[in-house]
Write a protein that holds these residues in place. Structure first.
Motif, PDB file in Angstrom:
ATOM      1  N   PHE A 273      43.058  28.082  18.360  1.00 23.97           N
ATOM      2  CA  PHE A 273      44.355  28.500  19.070  1.00 23.97           C
ATOM      3  C   PHE A 273      45.642  28.495  17.948  1.00 23.97           C
ATOM      4  N   PRO A 277      48.080  34.206  16.431  1.00 23.70           N
ATOM      5  CA  PRO A 277      49.603  34.809  16.399  1.00 23.70           C
ATOM      6  C   PRO A 277      50.721  34.015  17.041  1.00 23.70           C
ATOM      7  N   THR A 278      50.124  33.123  18.132  1.00 25.97           N
ATOM      8  CA  THR A 278      51.334  32.389  18.879  1.00 25.97           C
ATOM      9  C   THR A 278      51.845  31.796  17.932  1.00 25.97           C
ATOM     10  N   PHE A 279      51.238  31.127  16.870  1.00 23.03           N
ATOM     11  CA  PHE A 279      51.966  30.468  16.035  1.00 23.03           C
ATOM     12  C   PHE A 279      52.470  30.827  14.588  1.00 23.03           C
ATOM     13  N   ARG A 285      62.752  31.634  14.805  1.00 23.93           N
ATOM     14  CA  ARG A 285      62.222  30.905  15.736  1.00 23.93           C
ATOM     15  C   ARG A 285      62.337  29.388  15.235  1.00 23.93           C
TER      16      ARG A 285
ATOM     17  N   LEU B 988      52.326  38.693  29.277  1.00 22.94           N
ATOM     18  CA  LEU B 988      52.421  37.228  29.314  1.00 22.94           C
ATOM     19  C   LEU B 988      51.643  36.659  28.413  1.00 22.94           C
ATOM     20  N   LYS B 989      51.908  36.919  27.103  1.00 25.49           N
ATOM     21  CA  LYS B 989      50.893  36.470  26.177  1.00 25.49           C
ATOM     22  C   LYS B 989      51.283  35.034  25.702  1.00 25.49           C
ATOM     23  N   ASP B 990      50.469  34.254  25.368  1.00 22.74           N
ATOM     24  CA  ASP B 990      50.896  32.747  25.031  1.00 22.74           C
ATOM     25  C   ASP B 990      51.910  32.768  24.067  1.00 22.74           C
ATOM     26  N   LYS B 991      52.140  34.021  23.183  1.00 24.16           N
ATOM     27  CA  LYS B 991      53.342  33.795  22.360  1.00 24.16           C
ATOM     28  C   LYS B 991      54.409  34.216  22.798  1.00 24.16           C
TER      29      LYS B 991
ATOM     30  N   ARG C  43      58.556  33.292  35.452  1.00 26.71           N
ATOM     31  CA  ARG C  43      57.673  33.819  36.763  1.00 26.71           C
ATOM     32  C   ARG C  43      56.252  34.162  35.930  1.00 26.71           C
ATOM     33  N   THR C  49      47.394  31.090  36.019  1.00 26.24           N
ATOM     34  CA  THR C  49      48.080  31.676  34.802  1.00 26.24           C
ATOM     35  C   THR C  49      48.381  30.519  34.053  1.00 26.24           C
ATOM     36  N   TYR C  54      51.095  25.309  28.045  1.00 22.05           N
ATOM     37  CA  TYR C  54      52.571  25.676  28.221  1.00 22.05           C
ATOM     38  C   TYR C  54      53.368  24.466  28.577  1.00 22.05           C
TER      39      TYR C  54
END
Lengths: 376, 1001, 144
Positions: A273, A277-279, A285, B988-991, C43, C49, C54
């Protein structure tokens, strides 16, 4: 009920006895291949090797106190895409076996045609400590010295506090706990496949032999003691690393190389993970993140990485300590991950690697559990 | 004959009307959903929770397929579907024409408020000087003359109550959008519709008419709806139970059943009140464990699926039950406590004191129904409910007009929902030739944002008059927002919802070339559709704009905190910007549908579903295990049902769209909703493969084979079915005494459910015996007599005919002995000491059904079974014939015990739910669904295991998880379970979440 | 930081499900229930989810508390999302406890669509309790 045969050890040559047993499996054509630790010609390591010719089994050294990688990972490499097409025995330490079961639940290994041979494990030293040991001693000496997980401080931390130094799921167990291995070793069949192989190898199985019962008694005794020891250990660990300040200190040396997760047998993701791309962030940012606290440690998200990893694999952590071994900066990862891992496992009454039937806590739920969560 | 009209008028917007409207809308018809009141929801919206979980779950009424057409919000907040037009405040004044082609005239009462202009800010109600009783809260609090029906009325628009308005004009002055027009006239509207469905619901019986209970005089005597409102979070006390007289929590509460029903005037059972009372008492016990709750009742009629378990749950939670009818209530004038006087079963009188008494008021027809009946020219029965035939309980005396819910008799939510789908099915059958003719066409616009195009975000902020403006510092907010990356414009636009503003926004989007938009305004429930349509016109797709709630979630709740609220406003915009920056254009997946249904089971349920589907134009394959159609219904020996069943079988046999496979079994199913592949094996060993869009399981149940009471050992012991057979041929001459025992093999540990039909069957048989042979003594040994609804009349008739009803208690079942060739039944009389011994010639056991061995089929279809082995529905109340696997439905005894009329309703409902799916060539997935990054997927299968909808599977060959887009409901549970982000939820992707978190402060 | 405890305004991230808690938050607004603006809502479709990651991310990125709001158990638009969410929160809280991190900063609350007042009450509660706990050291440590 146990079914077992007793392997007599001639002249105290344990390794030879075990190897001849393993070789016999080959010779009697009960198996076609074997993943087994062989002494490296260099003499400084014992490495897993996939053996197809019986003669190589002579080089096996399954009790040598070194575990360079958790072999569950190797079996993942071999079987992730396809099953093995011939009977392949895998000789594993208990923590490797448990990791293998976890990986099977996660569909990362295919157990078809595998024969699981587990050993009672006397523990292992760090890979870089092994040459020193090997220069002076043989694995037989190590085994004869007795199972000294608590006393031998050179053992890997994971081994010192190992809760299950005996296999929980194996077709065949090479048992030594509670016995005098310089005289006798117990070969126990724990499944229909195990029985079939041993019978085919010409061994007649004894039901509930004295030796088997002796071993069982030793296990029961051990299980009681280890609980206490682990409790003490975790309490001490909590004092050492508990709280954000201490945790921050522990991870101060982390370079986020991710070797820990690379070595972890149950961190099964093809790509972590943390390299997703999340990172992949814009400069903006990064700068905005920095603005928040005035400074941003780089590489960023160190603690996030470890906490997330714990959250992902905590339930399946088998305590093998591969993470700690892999850490270039000696961060005591085993301690931290076993502490949290064992406590979350307790929360779900889950023992990783205990049974294939037990579903992963991440995929199950009960209507009646944690009922205080979310209520006023 | 004129061409038919593909539109339906639904009268009444309660739960029944809503279910009907969705069913018809989904299957390609236009629906006018009307209601007399200013908002929809009916009685249902007055309640907040219900059986079985004491939760809401109303949202489960929403469509599963093509769901983006419909609002995806709590139904208490919004209901919008392109095919449904809400017409509140309306009543039908005239109906002409014929089935398929009616003209209906509506009178639409003016709100005196212009709907498009009202922002529901509520300033008007604040200044309105007139206070009247609030009917939504049944007089427990006041409302103004300008009001909304409930805090979140659908539609959310204020109305003025003409009767009470003094026309002082204060509201007109204060309204910031000039939405109030006190002289706006009522309007007439003529609608062309092909069918009409009456779903006007029921009213509570006016309990003040029972003088001895003192309702209206005694402050602490309430109706059950009042209790519901007291327990409701949106109620006058915010959910706290405070008795009206002194606003203190009551310690002892009595709930009285059958108030206004099961009496001489209304000789019917109100059907819903037992479950109401059980629920209320369970909730009371949960919230106030020390409060004593006693239900005074005659029979606890918990006869539906899993209702008996609920009854047991009430017992376990400490609710007390007293089987007696309260004769009167007296108030202690000082303490306002209440004395109940009653006679217990043993004849002793009881008098006890309670702090509060709740009257379970009977369901009575809506007072407008008689007038409506005349306008529509439909018959009503002696009590004023719409009259329906026995076996088509949603038909009326007027062809093309159907009835659902409690307009045709007492019905609980579950029955109402079933009847509503059934009525939709009947209506759709009438006008199936006009399907898709009157649908609202949704226009497709070109969307401009390309995947790799740089984000250009336009932000429009609404003042909502002073509603937002007074709390948020706009200057500051705008200034900081303008600085954000990718933002091309931030505009302060006054009232965002007004027409002129929206035009302005369109121009601005075009001018700035924005490809993403943020609307900072009010809750999405109000204007989501309006905003979406507007933005669509300038190429902004639904996935490319976002609403930020500055009103309900900000200005209205942080009134005196300008600085913090402004900071929050800035942050919320920054978060939205950061989410939208990486948002991709989402397109729905489209899948072709095979317009053909597979029905497993050729009993009356399966046949009825088949017939109605065929009549709606769909092909059907029936697979029946035996060599004969009809199933259990063949055991019905009385004339009228028998000929009905024969009629259905004949129609099925003659229908060219239905293919019947006798002596066949389904041995394999693959595929999913819209496209199933079934392997059907016949006894001669042939295997056929067929394609279907949907499957209905109608495999029935088994008769319980009794082992109790010497059955099988003594020839004089028979079951009700066997008795019925003998009665049909009249072979009972010799019997001078007949004893019937109820609940044999039901309501016990092995089968903890009520079989629903046995009491009525026993009574029908008993009456038959008495008709032929009045001197025969007939005893019915029972625990509770389940003659719900109008079946109560038969109960009375039986008692009048001399049938003797004797109660026994669980654990004290009757004892049956044979000695000296006599058959003796001994039973404890709960009211009397000692036992009643009856020598009988015939002992009839009322046995019900037990589930078939459903395991194999359930496994094949990935369906769940209930603890009793019946197929499990998605939701007992709102989706009673749907299974968790989309496109597979259940009906008949495979679902739960039911009588013939109820089976017809359920089968029609299942047919309609199937038709919803089959009626379009193509079905669309939602836009927001999950997806798999194949490159990252480790094929571990966790996502597959956690998916509640079987919308994922593992492609073992390519070692990757795959989403079945059509089945995916977009919950994102898979994405959470996936450790490395290979499973993602679009939008609502992690990113996106990470960047929102980063932007949050 | 110069902030004293009295002035401390906690920063909180709240994940609200679309069907229940989100609707309750709207209802709180409609009924003008007042609560402090410290919770920043995100939301989501379902409490299921809400990835624990998070929550960790929020706490490490500056949030003094984090919350997840969903439908009451037994009432989930997606059948069982909230049961799964509950498990995840239990696990996350346990990890925090094990490591001596403040698991009281991880909140969950089931609030149904009609519980507007309850939503406001909860917003008050979480803000006040977080305020009492003071600034989270996790949120403010740059070196983690």
């Amino acid at each position: 009920m146990t079914k077992s045969v007793t392997l007599s050890v001639k002249d105290g040559k344990i390794r030879e006895a075990v190897n001849s047993f393993l070789k016999e499996l080959f010779n009697k054509k009960t198996i076609d291949a074997m993943l087994v630790p062989l002494a490296h010609p260099a003499g400084t390591n014992v490495v897993q090797a996939l053996v197809t010719k019986a003669v190589f089994v002579d080089k096996a050294d399954v009790f040598a106190p070194v575990m360079p990688v958790n072999s569950a990972r190797l079996i993942q490499s071999i079987t992730r895409l396809t099953t093995v097409d011939r009977k392949t025995a895998v000789v594993l330490r208990p923590c490797e076996m448990r990791a293998l079961i976890e990986l099977a639940k996660l569909k990362q290994v295919q157990l078809d045609k595998l024969v699981l041979i587990g050993i009672d494990c006397p523990g292992a030293y760090a890979v870089n400590n092994y040459p020193k040991f090997a220069a002076e001693k043989k694995s037989d000496d190590f085994v004869k010295a007795g199972f000294q997980w608590a006393e031998d401080t050179m053992l890997r931390t994971g081994c010192q506090i190992c809760e299950y130094p005996y296999p929980l799921t194996a077709d065949i167990t090479i048992g030594m706990l509670g016995l005098d291995p310089s005289k006798q070793i117990l070969i126990q069949a724990n499944s229909a496949q195990g029985e079939e192989i041993l019978s085919k190898a010409g061994m007649s199985l004894e039901i509930d032999s004295d030796l088997a019962q002796k071993r069982q008694t030793a296990i029961t005794k051990f299980a009681g003691e280890i609980k206490e020891r682990r409790k003490e250990f975790f309490e001490k660990t909590k004092r050492e690393i508990g709280g954000i300040e201490k945790l921050s200190k522990v991870f101060a040396q982390c370079i986020k190389c991710q070797n820990c997760r690379q070595a972890c047998p149950v961190c099964y993701c093809r790509e972590c993970f943390f390299i997703s791309p999340t990172f992949e962030l814009d400069a903006d940012r990064y700068l905005r993140q920095a603005e928040k606290k005035g400074a941003l440690r780089m590489p960023s998200d160190t603690l996030l990485f470890h906490l997330t990893r714990m959250n992902h694999m905590g339930n399946s952590c088998v305590g093998c300590g591969a993470c700690e071994e892999a850490c270039p900066n000696d961060i005591p990862l085993l301690k931290i991950f076993q502490l949290a891992g064992s406590e979350v496992q307790e929360l779900f009454s889950y023992v990783p690697g205990r049974s294939l039937e037990e579903s992963l806590p991440a995929t199950a739920f009960k209507e009646k559990e944690f009922e205080q969560i979310g209520e006023k | 004959m004129q061409e038919k009209v593909g539109a339906v008028l639904v009268i009444g917007g309660g739960v029944g009307g809503i279910r009907t409207a969705f069913d018809l809308a989904e299957s390609g018809f236009k629906v006018y959903l009307t209601d007399r009141s200013p908002g929809i929801g009916g009685t249902l919206y007055q309640l907040e929770t219900w059986f079985p979980d004491n939760q809401c779950e109303l949202c489960k009424l929403l469509p599963v397929f093509n769901r983006d057409e419909c609002s995806q919000f709590c139904l208490r907040r919004d209901l919008s579907h392109p095919n449904i037009e809400l017409i509140p405040n309306s009543s039908v004044t005239k109906l002409t024409g014929e089935p398929g082609n009616f003209k209906a005239t509506l009178n639409i009462k003016s709100r005196w408020v212009i709907e498009e202009k009202c922002t529901a800010c509520g300033l008007c109600a604040g200044v309105c000087p007139v206070e009247v009783d609030d009917e939504f809260n049944r007089g427990l609090q006041k409302r103004k003359a300008i009001y909304v029906r409930n805090p979140q009325s659908v539609p959310n628009v204020y109305s003025i109550d003409h009767e009470n308005c003094t026309k002082c004009g204060k509201c007109v002055t204060i309204c910031p959008t000039k939405a109030i027009a006190l002289n706006m006239p009522d309007t007439k509207r003529e609608l062309a519709v092909g069918a009409v469905i009456v779903s006007s619901g029921s009213n509570e019986f006016d309990v003040s008419r029972i003088g001895q209970y003192g309702y209206g005089r005694y402050a602490n005597v309430l109706t059950n709806i009042q209790l519901e409102r007291l327990l409701a979070n949106t109620g006058p006390t915010g959910g706290e139970l405070l008795r009206p007289s002194d606003k203190k929590a009551p310690n002892k509460i009595a709930i009285l059943q059958c108030v206004g029903s099961r009496d001489t005037e209304r000789n019917y059972c109100s059907e819903v009140c037992c479950m109401y009372a059980l629920k209320e008492s369970i909730m009371l016990k949960k919230q106030y464990p020390d409060t004593e709750v006693t239900i005074f009742y005659m029979d606890i009629r918990a006869f539906g699926k899993d209702y008996y378990r609920y009854h047991l749950r009430a017992q376990d939670s400490g609710v007390k039950f007293a089987r007696c009818r309260v004769s009167r209530i007296r108030e202690n004038p000082k303490s306002k406590n209440l004395f109940l006087l009653a006679r217990a079963e043993d004849g002793k009188s009881i008098s006890s004191e309670y702090d509060m008494v709740v009257l379970s008021a009977a369901q009575c027809p809506s007072p407008h129904l008689s007038e409506l009946g005349k306008i529509l020219n439909i018959h009503t029965n002696q009590w004023g409910f719409v009259e329906t035939p026995e076996f088509y309980p949603t038909r009326t005396s007027h062809n093309g007009i159907f009835v659902s819910g409690s307009a045709s008799g007492p019905s609980d939510i579950c029955e109402t929902v079933l009847k509503s789908s059934a009525a939709a099915c009947e209506a759709a059958t009438v006008i199936s030739s006009a399907r898709h003719q009157s649908e609202t066409k949704t226009s497709e616009h070109e969307h401009k944002a390309e995947q790799d195009e740089e984000a250009k975000i336009a932000i429009f902020v609404c003042h909502c008059g002073e509603e937002i403006g007074a709390v948020v510092d706009f200057e500051k907010t705008l200034a900081s927002t303008k600085k954000l990356l990718n933002v091309v414009t931030v505009e302060d636009v006054g009232f965002l919802c007004q027409k002129e503003t929206l035009e302005k926004i369109k121009r601005s989007v075009t001018k700035t070339g924005a490809n993403r938009v943020i609307m900072a305004a009010c809750a999405p429930y109000h204007y989501y559709r309006l905003f979406n349509d507007t933005l669509n016109e300038v190429g902004i797709d639904a996935s490319m704009w976002q609403l930020v709630n500055f009103r309900e979630e900000l200005a209205w709740v942080h009134k005196d905190k300008r600085d913090l609220a402004t900071a929050k406003a800035q942050n919320l915009l920054a978060m939205a910007v950061d989410r939208l920056r990486t948002q991709e254009t989402l397109t729905a997946q489209v899948m072709a549908v095979t317009p053909k249904c597979l029905i497993v089971g050729g009993g009356i349920s399966g046949l009825t579903s088949a017939l109605f589907l065929a009549e709606q134009g769909f092909e059907v394959d029936i697979v029946e295990r035996t060599g004969e159609l009809g199933g259990h219904s063949r055991q019905i020996y009385f004339d009228s049902p028998q000929s009905f069943v024969k009629g259905i079988i004949e129609k099925v046999n003659n229908n060219l769209k239905i293919k019947i496979n006798l002596n066949s079994e389904v041995i394999g199913i693959s595929g999913n909703a819209g496209n199933y592949k079934a392997r059907i094996k016949s006894t001669d060993g042939k295997i056929a493969e067929t394609n279907h869009g949907a499957i209905i399981i109608a495999t029935g149940a088994k008769d319980y084979q009794p082992t109790e009471y010497l059955y099988g050992k003594d020839k004089r012991v028979i079951t009700q079915h066997e008795l019925q057979k003998r009665l049909a041929e009249w072979k009972l001459d010799k019997a001078s005494t007949v004893v019937m025992i109820q609940c044999v093999g039901s309501r016990n540990n092995a089968h903890p459910y009520c079989n629903r039909v046995c009491c009525s069957e026993a009574i029908a048989n008993a009456i038959k015996i008495k008709e032929k042979s009045p001197d025969t003594q007939v005893f019915i040994l029972n625990r509770d007599i389940m003659t719900y609804g109008f079946k109560e009349q038969n109960y009375t008739k039986a008692r009048e005919a001399g049938v003797l009803f004797q109660r026994y208690e669980a654990g004290k079942e009757p004892e049956v002995n044979t000695s000296n060739r006599t058959l003796t039944v001994a039973v404890n009389d709960p009211g009397l000491p000692g036992k009643l011994e009856i020598e009988t010639d015939l002992l009839v056991l009322s046995t019900g059904y037990v589930a078939e061995d459903n395991q194999t089929l359930a496994k094949m279809l990935s369906l769940e079974l209930t603890a009793d082995g019946f197929f499990k529905e998605v939701d007992t109340k709102f989706r009673p014939v749907d299974t968790i696997i989309d496109g597979i439905f259940i009906t008949g005894l495979a679902n739960a015990p039911r009588n013939l009329g109820e089976k017809i309703i359920e089968a029609q409902a299942a047919a309609q739910r199937t038709a919803n799916l089959l009626s379009r060539d193509k079905i669309k997935s939602g836009r927001v669904i999950s997806e798999v990054d194949a490159h990252r997927c480790s094929c571990c299968g966790i996502c597959v295991e956690v998916c509640p909808f079987e919308a994922r599977y593992l492609d073992e060959d390519n070692k990757v998880a795959v989403v079945k887009e059509i089945l995916c409901q977009g919950c994102g549970i898979c994405a959470t379970a996936c450790p490395n982000g290979a499973a993602k939820l679009r939008s609502l992707k992690d990113k996106q979440v990470f960047s929102m978190i980063d932007a949050a402060f | 930081m110069a902030e004293t405890k009295e002035q401390f305004e906690p920063k909180i991230i709240g994940f609200l499900c679309n069907w229940c808690t989100g609707a309750a938050s709207d209802l709180a607004g409609t009924t003008r229930a007042q609560y402090p603006p410290n919770v920043h809502p995100i939301r989501v479709m379902c409490s299921g989810t809400v990835d624990p990651v998070y929550m960790i991310k929020a706490l490490l990125s500056g949030a003094d508390s984090v919350m997840m709001g969903g439908c009451h158990p037994g009432d989930c638009h997606y059948v069982s999302g909230n049961y799964k969410a509950r498990r995840r929160v239990a696990m996350l809280k346990q990890i925090f406890k094990s490591l001596g991190l403040d698991d009281n900063r991880v909140w969950a609350r089931w609030i149904s669509a009609s519980e507007g007042p309850e939503f406001a009450k909860f917003m008050n509660q979480i803000t006040e309790e977080t305020r009492k706990q003071g600034p989270s050291s996790m949120a403010n440590d740059w070196a983690i």
